[in-house]
Design a protein around this motif. Sequence first.
Motif: not given
Length: 64
Positions: A14, A17, A52-53, A55-57, A60-61
């Motif tokens: 994290y 990110l 995008v980062f 959304a991933v944080s 996704v994770v």
Amino acid sequence: MTETPTSAPTPSFYDGLLAAMPASLAGGAAVGWALAMPLAVGVGIGSLLAAVFVAVSLFVVPPQ
């Protein structure tokens, strides 16, 4: 008085990110400035990458 050395905590995924989000904006601005393209286009591309980062944080994770 002797102090015991303490080690710094290891950065987590994290933390990476969180560091990548403003870095992508700065990188987009630098690319927009270095190339002969409008600065707003470079910042826009960087902000898309930052989104995008985010959304991933979040998806996704997700935070624990």
